[in-house]
Scaffold this motif. Structure first.
Motif, PDB file in Angstrom:
ATOM      1  N   ASP A 243       0.803  -1.224   0.000  1.00  0.00           N
ATOM      2  CA  ASP A 243       0.000   0.000   0.000  1.00  0.00           C
ATOM      3  C   ASP A 243       0.836   1.275   0.000  1.00  0.00           C
ATOM      4  OD1 ASP A 243       0.976  -0.438   2.533  1.00  0.00           O
ATOM      5  OD2 ASP A 243      -0.893   0.000   3.575  1.00  0.00           O
ATOM      6  N   THR A 244       2.068   1.190  -0.519  1.00  0.00           N
ATOM      7  CA  THR A 244       2.902   2.374  -0.718  1.00  0.00           C
ATOM      8  C   THR A 244       3.144   2.527  -2.225  1.00  0.00           C
ATOM      9  OG1 THR A 244       4.879   0.998  -0.360  1.00  0.00           O
ATOM     10  CG2 THR A 244       4.035   2.224   1.533  1.00  0.00           C
ATOM     11  N   PRO A 245       3.489   3.724  -2.686  1.00  0.00           N
ATOM     12  CA  PRO A 245       3.585   3.956  -4.131  1.00  0.00           C
ATOM     13  C   PRO A 245       4.522   3.013  -4.874  1.00  0.00           C
ATOM     14  CG  PRO A 245       3.649   6.036  -2.944  1.00  0.00           C
ATOM     15  CD  PRO A 245       3.706   4.964  -1.907  1.00  0.00           C
ATOM     16  N   ASP A 246       5.582   2.561  -4.195  1.00  0.00           N
ATOM     17  CA  ASP A 246       6.550   1.696  -4.860  1.00  0.00           C
ATOM     18  C   ASP A 246       6.140   0.230  -4.883  1.00  0.00           C
ATOM     19  OD1 ASP A 246       6.746   1.737  -2.093  1.00  0.00           O
ATOM     20  OD2 ASP A 246       8.869   1.260  -2.058  1.00  0.00           O
ATOM     21  N   THR A 248       2.535  -0.849  -5.185  1.00  0.00           N
ATOM     22  CA  THR A 248       1.119  -1.057  -5.532  1.00  0.00           C
ATOM     23  C   THR A 248       0.910  -2.135  -6.589  1.00  0.00           C
ATOM     24  OG1 THR A 248       1.291   0.812  -7.069  1.00  0.00           O
ATOM     25  CG2 THR A 248       0.393   1.256  -4.889  1.00  0.00           C
TER      26      THR A 248
END
Length: 369
Positions: A243-246, A248
């Protein structure tokens, strides 16, 4: 004391104890003492696994519930004449997260030596160097000594274990951050499972195994399984939070979203191994979670491996599954988990274990695909 408070306190206590793979003694002693407070006997095997058995109904399939005590890190490879220390990596240490990290060289309780992984002075780096990740073999630790003799006089020698300097602190929204959440969080969960189920009569025999050397070669739990010969193996570890941008694109596992079940794991680097869970256990945890109204997340990923990969091959085969808690920034010096996920994982296990009855089938043909 509430479950969340107990889990937080024990996880933090365990995070602050160094226990490199092969050097888990301090962690093992702490966990053995915790079990003793609960009135439970435990013992260690020659490999170093800590084993505690909750006797149950022999007509039910026996269960080995396990989590690893050890953590990744380094061993001292070379001591330079000027007192700087070279390291050999032990486990999946991320090189890009190493420079300027504080470490602890473990030589004995009360005598451990702090140090820092050196980072070349910014003012002296060239433009190319600013964007280069140094291989671990080129890094060195500065522990403040001016000679090799001074290093050795402090108890440090080739082979000495080195870990990230232990840290643990709570953050907002019930998040816990620090070193070795992998897998001290799961160790704390196992203690709470023991607390809850030790007096429950209607349960299978449950062997709690706090295993060693998972971060080294994934074989520590195997020696315990060879002796215990369980019918079922349930491995507790982190599950990659995505659930972090890197992250997903890797899945839909959210921190604070509840425990997670691995439907597929495969290392893909250096070993052709992984775990595809037994369908009986997938059904067990899906059904238990639904009945208990616990959100059970699902994970399928390449790049990680657990002890279950080898435990499942013991004897005639052991029905296996990986269950865990979401974790961010894995294998770095500062991992992050949600305390409520540890709580819900504990509740899920406490509900699932008694549901393994005498008629619990491990015949794969009873679970058509």
């Amino acid at each position: 004391m509430a479950l969340a408070k107990r889990l937080t306190d024990l996880t933090v206590d365990l995070m602050m104890i160094p226990g490199l793979s092969g050097y888990e003694t301090r962690v093992r002693k702490r966990l053995a003492a915790e079990l003793k407070v609960l009135g439970l006997d435990s013992h260690s095997d020659r490999t170093g696994n800590l084993i505690c058995t909750l006797k149950g109904d022999d007509k039910r399939p026996s269960v080995m519930l396990f989590a690893h005590m050890d953590q990744l890190g380094f061993v001292v490879r070379k001591i330079e004449a000027n007192g700087l220390i070279r390291l050999e990596r032990l486990g999946g240490v991320p090189e890009r997260a190493l420079a300027a990290q504080e470490v602890l060289i473990c030589v004995g309780e009360g005598r451990d030596v702090p140090g820092v992984i050196a980072n070349k002075s910014h003012h002296a780096t060239t433009p190319d160097e600013k964007y280069k990740v140094l291989p671990y073999a080129e890094l060195y630790v500065d522990a403040g000594f001016g000679s090799a003799a001074a290093v050795r006089a402090a108890g440090v020698d080739v082979g000495s274990p080195v870990v990230y300097a232990p840290r643990a602190f709570e953050m907002g929204d019930g998040r816990l951050c620090g070193t070795s959440i992998d897998d001290r969080g799961a160790c704390a969960v196992m203690v709470e499972v023991a607390r809850a189920l030790q007096s429950v009569a209607a349960k299978p025999t449950i062997h709690l195994v706090f295993s060693v050397q998972e971060e080294f070669n994934l074989r520590g739990a195997v020696t315990a399984a060879q002796v215990l010969r369980p019918d079922i193996a349930i491995q507790l570890d982190l599950v990659l939070a995505t659930d972090t941008p890197d992250m997903t694109a890797r899945g839909d596992v959210a921190l604070g979203g509840g425990p997670a079940m691995s439907l597929f794991s495969f290392h893909g680097r250096g070993t052709l191994n992984g775990t595809i869970p037994h369908p009986a256990l997938v059904k067990l945890f899906d059904g238990t979670a639904a009945k208990a109204k616990i959100n059970l997340q699902r994970s399928a990923h390449i790049g990680a491996l657990t002890d279950s990969s080898y435990v499942q091959l013991v004897g005639q085969g052991v029905a296996s599954i990986d269950i865990g808690f979401p974790c961010r920034y894995t294998h770095s010096a500062l991992e992050v988990c949600a305390i409520d996920d540890l709580v819900k994982l504990t509740e899920l296990l406490n509900a699932a274990m008694p549901a393994i009855g005498a008629d619990f089938s491990l015949n794969r043909d009873d679970y058509p695909q």
